[in-house]
Scaffold this active site. Sequence first.
Site, PDB file in Angstrom:
ATOM      1  N   ASP A  79       0.780  -1.300  -0.043  1.00 25.07           N
ATOM      2  CA  ASP A  79      -0.007   0.013   0.000  1.00 25.07           C
ATOM      3  C   ASP A  79       0.894   1.304  -0.096  1.00 25.07           C
ATOM      4  O   ASP A  79       0.259   2.467   0.006  1.00 25.07           O
ATOM      5  CB  ASP A  79      -0.872   0.170   1.174  1.00 25.07           C
ATOM      6  CG  ASP A  79      -2.208  -0.866   0.846  1.00 25.07           C
ATOM      7  OD1 ASP A  79      -2.570  -1.000  -0.185  1.00 25.07           O
ATOM      8  OD2 ASP A  79      -3.059  -1.059   1.932  1.00 25.07           O
ATOM      9  N   ARG A 104       0.311  -1.747   7.633  1.00 22.80           N
ATOM     10  CA  ARG A 104       0.753  -0.570   7.045  1.00 22.80           C
ATOM     11  C   ARG A 104       1.753   0.193   7.903  1.00 22.80           C
ATOM     12  O   ARG A 104       2.424   1.059   7.570  1.00 22.80           O
ATOM     13  CB  ARG A 104      -0.188   0.416   6.710  1.00 22.80           C
ATOM     14  CG  ARG A 104      -1.151   0.047   5.353  1.00 22.80           C
ATOM     15  CD  ARG A 104      -1.851   1.068   4.693  1.00 22.80           C
ATOM     16  NE  ARG A 104      -1.200   1.761   3.828  1.00 22.80           N
ATOM     17  CZ  ARG A 104      -1.670   2.726   3.346  1.00 22.80           C
ATOM     18  NH1 ARG A 104      -2.861   3.265   3.364  1.00 22.80           N
ATOM     19  NH2 ARG A 104      -0.760   3.741   2.596  1.00 22.80           N
ATOM     20  N   ARG A 149      -9.932   5.878  10.406  1.00 28.69           N
ATOM     21  CA  ARG A 149      -8.799   5.665  10.625  1.00 28.69           C
ATOM     22  C   ARG A 149      -8.196   6.776  11.618  1.00 28.69           C
ATOM     23  O   ARG A 149      -7.650   6.125  12.720  1.00 28.69           O
ATOM     24  CB  ARG A 149      -7.878   5.843   9.114  1.00 28.69           C
ATOM     25  CG  ARG A 149      -8.422   4.723   8.112  1.00 28.69           C
ATOM     26  CD  ARG A 149      -7.922   3.446   8.462  1.00 28.69           C
ATOM     27  NE  ARG A 149      -8.371   2.453   7.336  1.00 28.69           N
ATOM     28  CZ  ARG A 149      -7.793   2.205   6.472  1.00 28.69           C
ATOM     29  NH1 ARG A 149      -6.620   2.891   5.977  1.00 28.69           N
ATOM     30  NH2 ARG A 149      -8.352   1.245   5.320  1.00 28.69           N
ATOM     31  N   HIS A 178     -11.507   7.416   4.173  1.00 27.68           N
ATOM     32  CA  HIS A 178     -10.299   8.527   4.472  1.00 27.68           C
ATOM     33  C   HIS A 178     -11.160   9.751   3.881  1.00 27.68           C
ATOM     34  O   HIS A 178     -11.942   9.695   2.764  1.00 27.68           O
ATOM     35  CB  HIS A 178      -9.135   8.115   3.678  1.00 27.68           C
ATOM     36  CG  HIS A 178      -8.143   7.368   4.018  1.00 27.68           C
ATOM     37  ND1 HIS A 178      -7.410   6.723   3.504  1.00 27.68           N
ATOM     38  CD2 HIS A 178      -7.502   7.405   5.392  1.00 27.68           C
ATOM     39  CE1 HIS A 178      -6.439   5.916   4.096  1.00 27.68           C
ATOM     40  NE2 HIS A 178      -6.641   6.406   5.374  1.00 27.68           N
ATOM     41  N   CYS A 276      -4.598   9.563  -3.535  1.00 31.17           N
ATOM     42  CA  CYS A 276      -4.195   8.680  -2.421  1.00 31.17           C
ATOM     43  C   CYS A 276      -2.675   8.457  -2.848  1.00 31.17           C
ATOM     44  O   CYS A 276      -1.918   8.302  -2.233  1.00 31.17           O
ATOM     45  CB  CYS A 276      -4.882   7.285  -2.590  1.00 31.17           C
ATOM     46  SG  CYS A 276      -6.319   7.225  -2.269  1.00 31.17           S
TER      47      CYS A 276
HETATM   48  N1  ARG Z   1      -5.272   0.178   0.736  1.00 27.76           N
HETATM   49  C1  ARG Z   1      -5.143   1.416   1.204  1.00 27.76           C
HETATM   50  C2  ARG Z   1      -5.572   1.413   2.830  1.00 27.76           C
HETATM   51  O1  ARG Z   1      -6.697   1.010   2.856  1.00 27.76           O
HETATM   52  C3  ARG Z   1      -5.777   2.415   0.329  1.00 27.76           C
HETATM   53  C4  ARG Z   1      -5.458   3.996   1.030  1.00 27.76           C
HETATM   54  C5  ARG Z   1      -5.801   4.965   0.019  1.00 27.76           C
HETATM   55  N2  ARG Z   1      -5.374   6.248   0.492  1.00 27.76           N
HETATM   56  C6  ARG Z   1      -6.085   7.365   0.523  1.00 27.76           C
HETATM   57  N3  ARG Z   1      -5.302   8.432   0.812  1.00 27.76           N
HETATM   58  N4  ARG Z   1      -7.270   7.272   0.583  1.00 27.76           N
HETATM   59  O2  ARG Z   1      -5.210   2.110   3.669  1.00 27.76           O
END
Ligand code: ARG
Length: 283
Positions: A79, A104, A149, A178, A276
């Site tokens: 990612d 991550r 998040r 996000h 992203c």
């Molecule tokens: N697979 C990543 C996650 O779920 C995607 C992140 C997407 N990034 C963003 N800035 N929206 O964390």
Amino acid sequence: MIRTDEQPATRPERRPTGRSVLMCRPEYFTVVYRINPWMNPAQPTDTGRALAQWQVLYDTYVGLGYDVQLIEPIDGLPDMVYAANGGFVIDGIAYGARFTHPERQAEGPAYMRWFREAGLDVRVPAEINEGEGDFLLVGDAILAGTGFRSDSRSHEELAAIFGREVVSLRLVNPSFYHLDTAVAVLDDTPGREHIAYLPSAFDEASVAVLQARFPDAVIVNEADAAVLGLNSFSDGYNVVIASRAKDFERQLLDHGYHPIGVDLSELLLGGGGVKCATLELRR
Ligand code: ARG
């Protein structure tokens, strides 16, 4: 062709301002875990296609005259291509990321190392936050997302570090986990602030805040949001968007912007798009 739909009475003149961004080649991109509803490890990904599509985005930015910096991708961090999550940079200060999911977490220190080497003043975060994925600078204020998040305590940390007004917004739809999947900053110039957003991605109180602050915002439809149309990057005139977000494209034209469509269908399998893949460096 005669347009019957509403148009802004006085359309402000749009002006591009130069941008400096950080990106990460999707060399190790794949979907092997599921931390958002877009990700399905059972569905195959094509890293070659991800690289080719990402290259078009990179070339688009270079063509627009942006300064595009690169961070070395790391094997095992699929990612990492979503550079927006790597931190939040204003006035030469880089507030590092501290990821929600263990998958991550190693990205945080990797990005902070890059910021340090780039001469930025790095602030190691105490609170969980996913950088520009959840923090967006509009004018002098920072819009800050929470709900999935970034922890709301990171909003206080953000305010303390940057000494700016932080506007907390609560996300309620797991597909728009996000802030940068539900809000697009179209003009970040103080006094000319303009955004686009998807109201249903927010709780009622947050929609009220958005309506009050941005009465002339572009309201995007569900279909365009569902291809991550809002996950776009604007320099105040040129707006790089998902090519499938056709109504949003028309809305941007009506508001005097210059939309540029790109296809990032592979990165969409990981739940990300244009924004992203882009971290703005405000030095
Ligand atoms: N697979 C990543 C996650 O779920 C995607 C992140 C997407 N990034 C963003 N800035 N929206 O964390």
